[in-house]
Each structure stands twice: as C-alpha cells, then as structure tokens.
Design a protein around this motif. Structure first.
Motif, PDB file in Angstrom:
ATOM      1  N   GLY A  24      -0.850   9.645   1.966  1.00  0.00           N
ATOM      2  CA  GLY A  24      -2.120   8.437   2.108  1.00  0.00           C
ATOM      3  C   GLY A  24      -3.180   8.740   3.730  1.00  0.00           C
ATOM      4  N   LYS A  25      -3.751   7.998   4.077  1.00  0.00           N
ATOM      5  CA  LYS A  25      -4.879   7.995   5.356  1.00  0.00           C
ATOM      6  C   LYS A  25      -5.352   6.891   5.546  1.00  0.00           C
ATOM      7  CE  LYS A  25      -9.449   7.367   1.869  1.00  0.00           C
ATOM      8  NZ  LYS A  25     -10.466   7.947   1.534  1.00  0.00           N
ATOM      9  N   ASN A  26      -5.534   7.240   6.211  1.00  0.00           N
ATOM     10  CA  ASN A  26      -6.076   5.487   7.901  1.00  0.00           C
ATOM     11  C   ASN A  26      -6.851   4.946   6.785  1.00  0.00           C
ATOM     12  OD1 ASN A  26      -7.984   3.977   9.781  1.00  0.00           O
ATOM     13  ND2 ASN A  26      -6.654   4.349  10.708  1.00  0.00           N
ATOM     14  N   GLY A  27      -6.868   3.851   6.626  1.00  0.00           N
ATOM     15  CA  GLY A  27      -7.929   2.773   5.910  1.00  0.00           C
ATOM     16  C   GLY A  27      -6.938   2.161   4.091  1.00  0.00           C
ATOM     17  N   ASP A  28      -5.429   3.004   4.215  1.00  0.00           N
ATOM     18  CA  ASP A  28      -5.329   2.390   2.858  1.00  0.00           C
ATOM     19  C   ASP A  28      -4.106   1.544   3.457  1.00  0.00           C
ATOM     20  OD1 ASP A  28      -5.563   4.408   1.589  1.00  0.00           O
ATOM     21  OD2 ASP A  28      -4.535   5.741   1.949  1.00  0.00           O
ATOM     22  N   ILE A  29      -3.477   0.646   2.404  1.00  0.00           N
ATOM     23  CA  ILE A  29      -2.407  -0.252   2.439  1.00  0.00           C
ATOM     24  C   ILE A  29      -1.495   0.035   1.879  1.00  0.00           C
ATOM     25  CG2 ILE A  29      -1.727  -2.640   1.435  1.00  0.00           C
ATOM     26  CD1 ILE A  29      -4.946  -2.824   1.900  1.00  0.00           C
ATOM     27  N   PHE A  30      -0.713   0.029   2.228  1.00  0.00           N
ATOM     28  CA  PHE A  30       0.889   0.073   1.841  1.00  0.00           C
ATOM     29  C   PHE A  30       2.248  -0.730   1.438  1.00  0.00           C
ATOM     30  CE2 PHE A  30       5.561   1.825   2.525  1.00  0.00           C
ATOM     31  CZ  PHE A  30       5.331   2.365   1.072  1.00  0.00           C
ATOM     32  N   VAL A  31       2.380  -0.837   0.669  1.00  0.00           N
ATOM     33  CA  VAL A  31       3.233  -2.640   0.118  1.00  0.00           C
ATOM     34  C   VAL A  31       4.804  -1.929  -0.352  1.00  0.00           C
ATOM     35  CG1 VAL A  31       3.930  -4.746  -1.000  1.00  0.00           C
ATOM     36  CG2 VAL A  31       0.984  -3.657  -1.055  1.00  0.00           C
ATOM     37  N   ALA A  32       5.361  -1.979   0.624  1.00  0.00           N
ATOM     38  CA  ALA A  32       6.563  -2.070   0.685  1.00  0.00           C
ATOM     39  C   ALA A  32       7.371  -3.540   0.180  1.00  0.00           C
ATOM     40  CB  ALA A  32       7.399  -1.706   1.526  1.00  0.00           C
ATOM     41  N   LEU A  33       8.426  -3.161  -0.904  1.00  0.00           N
ATOM     42  CA  LEU A  33       9.138  -4.081  -1.917  1.00  0.00           C
ATOM     43  C   LEU A  33      10.429  -4.014  -1.196  1.00  0.00           C
ATOM     44  CD1 LEU A  33       7.457  -4.186  -5.278  1.00  0.00           C
ATOM     45  CD2 LEU A  33       6.671  -5.469  -3.221  1.00  0.00           C
ATOM     46  N   SER A  34      11.756  -4.574  -0.909  1.00  0.00           N
ATOM     47  CA  SER A  34      13.092  -4.471  -0.332  1.00  0.00           C
ATOM     48  C   SER A  34      13.608  -5.764  -0.095  1.00  0.00           C
ATOM     49  CB  SER A  34      12.940  -3.794   1.146  1.00  0.00           C
ATOM     50  OG  SER A  34      14.562  -3.569   0.970  1.00  0.00           O
ATOM     51  N   THR A  35      14.705  -6.229  -1.473  1.00  0.00           N
ATOM     52  CA  THR A  35      15.101  -7.194  -0.911  1.00  0.00           C
ATOM     53  C   THR A  35      15.649  -7.415   0.092  1.00  0.00           C
ATOM     54  OG1 THR A  35      17.021  -6.671  -2.723  1.00  0.00           O
ATOM     55  CG2 THR A  35      15.438  -7.670  -3.408  1.00  0.00           C
ATOM     56  N   SER A  36      16.004  -6.295  -0.029  1.00  0.00           N
ATOM     57  CA  SER A  36      17.680  -6.721   1.766  1.00  0.00           C
ATOM     58  C   SER A  36      16.853  -6.203   3.323  1.00  0.00           C
ATOM     59  CB  SER A  36      18.127  -5.478   1.746  1.00  0.00           C
ATOM     60  OG  SER A  36      18.145  -4.726   1.639  1.00  0.00           O
ATOM     61  N   GLY A  37      15.401  -5.678   2.564  1.00  0.00           N
ATOM     62  CA  GLY A  37      14.831  -5.610   4.266  1.00  0.00           C
ATOM     63  C   GLY A  37      15.137  -4.573   5.746  1.00  0.00           C
ATOM     64  N   ALA A  38      15.859  -3.248   4.573  1.00  0.00           N
ATOM     65  CA  ALA A  38      17.403  -2.582   5.295  1.00  0.00           C
ATOM     66  C   ALA A  38      17.430  -1.207   4.606  1.00  0.00           C
ATOM     67  CB  ALA A  38      18.643  -3.282   5.392  1.00  0.00           C
ATOM     68  N   SER A  39      16.135  -1.071   3.543  1.00  0.00           N
ATOM     69  CA  SER A  39      16.503   0.048   3.416  1.00  0.00           C
ATOM     70  C   SER A  39      16.210   0.909   3.685  1.00  0.00           C
ATOM     71  CB  SER A  39      15.648  -0.360   1.545  1.00  0.00           C
ATOM     72  OG  SER A  39      16.073  -0.921   1.126  1.00  0.00           O
ATOM     73  N   PRO A  40      16.870   2.040   4.165  1.00  0.00           N
ATOM     74  CA  PRO A  40      16.395   3.113   5.094  1.00  0.00           C
ATOM     75  C   PRO A  40      15.224   3.974   4.561  1.00  0.00           C
ATOM     76  CG  PRO A  40      19.165   3.617   4.536  1.00  0.00           C
ATOM     77  CD  PRO A  40      18.452   2.801   3.964  1.00  0.00           C
ATOM     78  N   ASN A  41      15.067   4.275   3.153  1.00  0.00           N
ATOM     79  CA  ASN A  41      13.724   4.538   2.953  1.00  0.00           C
ATOM     80  C   ASN A  41      12.772   3.263   3.128  1.00  0.00           C
ATOM     81  OD1 ASN A  41      13.819   2.869   0.512  1.00  0.00           O
ATOM     82  ND2 ASN A  41      14.461   5.421  -0.700  1.00  0.00           N
ATOM     83  N   ILE A  42      12.711   2.686   2.829  1.00  0.00           N
ATOM     84  CA  ILE A  42      11.080   1.925   3.296  1.00  0.00           C
ATOM     85  C   ILE A  42      11.588   1.583   4.421  1.00  0.00           C
ATOM     86  CG2 ILE A  42      10.997  -1.055   2.808  1.00  0.00           C
ATOM     87  CD1 ILE A  42      10.490   1.068   0.482  1.00  0.00           C
ATOM     88  N   ILE A  43      12.198   1.584   5.833  1.00  0.00           N
ATOM     89  CA  ILE A  43      12.147   1.911   6.997  1.00  0.00           C
ATOM     90  C   ILE A  43      11.094   2.974   7.505  1.00  0.00           C
ATOM     91  CG2 ILE A  43      12.818   1.624   8.890  1.00  0.00           C
ATOM     92  CD1 ILE A  43      15.267   0.331   8.399  1.00  0.00           C
ATOM     93  N   THR A  44      11.752   4.185   6.794  1.00  0.00           N
ATOM     94  CA  THR A  44      11.014   4.689   6.931  1.00  0.00           C
ATOM     95  C   THR A  44       9.285   5.699   6.174  1.00  0.00           C
ATOM     96  OG1 THR A  44      13.195   6.463   7.176  1.00  0.00           O
ATOM     97  CG2 THR A  44      10.942   7.839   7.029  1.00  0.00           C
ATOM     98  N   ALA A  45       8.859   4.168   4.910  1.00  0.00           N
ATOM     99  CA  ALA A  45       7.478   4.799   4.695  1.00  0.00           C
ATOM    100  C   ALA A  45       6.908   3.543   5.594  1.00  0.00           C
ATOM    101  CB  ALA A  45       7.791   3.985   3.780  1.00  0.00           C
ATOM    102  N   LEU A  46       7.558   2.875   6.130  1.00  0.00           N
ATOM    103  CA  LEU A  46       6.593   1.833   6.892  1.00  0.00           C
ATOM    104  C   LEU A  46       6.236   2.465   8.220  1.00  0.00           C
ATOM    105  CD1 LEU A  46       8.439  -1.504   6.120  1.00  0.00           C
ATOM    106  CD2 LEU A  46       6.202  -1.062   5.727  1.00  0.00           C
TER     107      LEU A  46
END
Length: 215
Positions: A106-128
């Motif tokens: 990743g670099k400044n200016g990119d976009i990251f879209v995370a998909l999580s039905t629960s909104g509580a997945s630890p790897n999604i939280i860490t990635a965001l």
C-alpha cells in the motif's frame, strides 16, 4: 410464507434499504476510486470466508472488465495469495494476514475496501488501522457497526442480522462501484452519465473527448 419467499423478501428489503441510504456515498466512492486510478494508485480488497471470495471477484472485475473493453485497472485481493497468508499467519498471527500486505504493497492515495459481515474480525480491524496509518482511504462494508467501524474512513453497513443477506448486498454494492467507476473513467455521457468519455491509450496516459477542465 414459504422459505423461498421469505428469503427473497429479506433480500429485497436489505438491498432496497441499503441503497436508499447509501446512494450518495457510493457515487462519491466511485468518483474517489476513479481519481485514485487516474493518479496512478490502486484499490485493495480483503475479507474472510465468503467475503474473501467477494474480494477476489471484484478485484477481477477491475483488472479484467465489468462492462466494456478498456484498459486494465490496478486492483488486488489480499485474500488471494495462499503463500503470503499462510506465511504471515504462521509467523505473525492470523490477525495480521491483511495488514502485513498493506504495509508491503500500500501507498498514500490508495483505497482499501474491507468486507466483514460482523464488523468485528480482528484481521479486518488491524488492516483498516494499517491502511489509515499509511494514508490509504479505509472503507468498510459490513452488517453491523462493530469495532472495525472505528477504524474506517467510510462505513457502509447492511441493516440485517442474516449473513447471507449482508453478503448478497455487498456484492451488488461492489458491482455498482465497478459500474460507476467505469462510467467515471470511460463511458459516453449518454450511456452512463459519464463526463466526456475517456479513451486510455495506456495506463496513466489519458486522452479525452470531453472537457479537459474535468480533470
């Protein structure tokens, strides 16, 4: 009501409510995604389980095509590389399988879209969190406003308690994101409401039929 009719009714309710509430946000995200590509940046997707498959699906729509033939657009599904996922999961823990890739790619200016039905997945939280740290726009598609919501710049949530309905709505939202982004970049105005119609000769080298001032 039959089980089939109940499932279809729940699907229609979830989809119609989501898009009536998030229409403007999706249009703005498409504009932001188009600008991201114009600036030589990329979009990254990640999720677990079915959402991992959706991440790969939508990345393929950008790299390949969604509607018409056009230049390839840089999109990456962070759920796709089993070698990286197992290496990072083994050495650092499963919660870092996406964040480590964001740190590397990743670099400044990119976009990251995370998909999580629960909104509580630890790897999604860490990635965001990793995305925001690097100046990457952090977007969350979810079904509940869990802990991950606090790490995202934009949260698009489906008002449903059923995982299947949430995932169904997510993939429609991602398809529409691809459609609107292509319209921003390439489509003729009369077809999609685009702005002048772009004809890319190669990535990062744009010729316009429309107004140069649009850029």
């Amino acid at each position: 009501m039959s089980l089939l009719k109940k499932a279809v009714a729940e699907h229609l309710d979830a989809v119609s409510e989501f898009f009536s509430r998030n229409e403007k946000a999706l249009e703005e995200l498409a504009k932001k995604t188009a600008a991201c590509f114009k600036n030589g940046n990329k979009i990254m997707f990640a999720g677990n389980g079915g959402s991992a498959c959706d991440a790969m699906h939508i990345a393929g729509e950008f790299v390949g095509r969604f509607v018409d033939d056009r230049v390839a657009l840089p999109a990456i599904a962070l759920s796709a590389d089993s070698g990286i996922i197992t290496a990072v999961g083994n050495d650092y823990g499963f919660e870092k399988i996406f964040s480590r890739q964001i740190e590397a790619l990743g670099k400044n200016g990119d976009i990251f879209v995370a998909l999580s039905t629960s909104g509580a997945s630890p790897n999604i939280i860490t990635a965001l969190h990793a995305a925001k740290t690097k100046g990457i726009d952090a977007i969350l598609l979810t079904g509940k406003k869990g802990k991950a919501s606090r790490e995202a710049n934009l949260v698009l949530f489906v008002d449903s308690e059923t995982t299947a309905r949430i995932q169904e709505t997510h993939i429609i939202a991602l398809h529409i994101l691809a459609l609107l982004t292509e319209a921003e970049l390439f489509a003729k105005p009369e077809e999609f409401g685009g702005r002048g119609g772009l004809e890319p000769t190669r990535y990062g080298d744009w010729e316009t039929k429309g107004r140069v001032s649009d850029f």
